[in-house]
Design a protein around this motif. Sequence first.
Motif: not given
Length: 402
Positions: A59, A61, A85-87, A90, A93, A113, A115, A162
């Motif tokens: 996943q 983001y 998934t666009e956010v 950063h 979320i 995950t 980011v 991230t």
Amino acid sequence: MPHRPDTADAPGAPGAPGAPGAPEQQTLFGWEDTPSAAPPDDGGFRDSPRARRMLDVRQVYAEPAALASPRGRQIMARLPGVPVTEVAGHWRIPALHGNEGNVSRWVRVKTETLVLGVKRTLETRPNGRSADWIAPGASNGCAMACAYCYVPRRKGYSNPITLFTNVEAIIAHVRRHVRTQGPKREPNQCDAHSWVYDIGENGDCSVDALVCDNTADFIAAFRALPTAKASFATKFVNPDLLALDPRGRTRVRFSLMPERDSRLLDIRTSPVAERVAAAADFLDAGYEVHFNLSPVVLRPGWQRDWADLLAHLDDVLPVRVKRQAAAEVILLTHNQQLHEVNLGWHPRAEDLLWQPDAQEVKRSENGALNVRYARDVKHGAVVRLRELIATHAPWLRVRYAF
């Protein structure tokens, strides 16, 4: 002869880990494997089964600008079919940072995950301990899950990697800062000749290199800066870094602690023996190699186990590593919020980390209220560890201890 406890250890410390029946968290990462740091024959550790056990992204983001950047496209090309998934940003979320349910999935979130963001505030801060300066890093968070890590304190209930994709802007900022400083005029405990920039304050550059070339780009940039050197601490041995040709302009600091502590607290990291064994390989590849003795956790038997670790360093490290090595000694600092999070996913770690009878409140540089060992306990432990170093690894220069 009856067992005699180590009466010199800190008051209020819990029972030693590793004893029969004592708690121990599964590491989830290769304690039985301690290969050398030589790159695999297929040409890339980042594509190896061991690397995929560390990071198996399912996943993503991402901020739209991060996805559209060259680095973002490079990262996503390595993750075909992974949903995105666009956010808007950063840092906040809700599915990650505001979701208390993620505590029970702490390690899984870190494994699966990723980011992607854009670092908007580019600031180089003075330090004076580990480095002269803290550079704006190209990541925040980590796929490893050390129970004492300070980064999750500010992020809520989840702390995966991230990656910042505007690495060109970050490095351009650092280059300008280096050139503004000019040559280093006076030696200090950070380095005798070069300005030292910590490039990995809030992440682990060795793990970041499993995903993209941010770490490689930093190392290449400092290779061309004769008045400065990069520095980062790591608990992960990534053989791909051996091919990056740092030419002495990057300092790798392998973080070490006794294996009994590491098995309980250093979740998903490379085994301590592997980090030690990698030191000569990294030196021969052109890195400066130092050690972080951190965090020092006070509990019954800590002096004996640190003595054993220091004796191991003395036994196995070649003279060429010893000749240039130095160490930082850092005693544990903990935090009430992190304590509460850890109780949800790894309460056994808190048997060692949370010691109210031996700790006192400390306000950190960023204003957070942390806890550290009481002043007299900490002072005595620092003195004792310096004595152990002088006895078992007298070649190991201590750059600073606190």
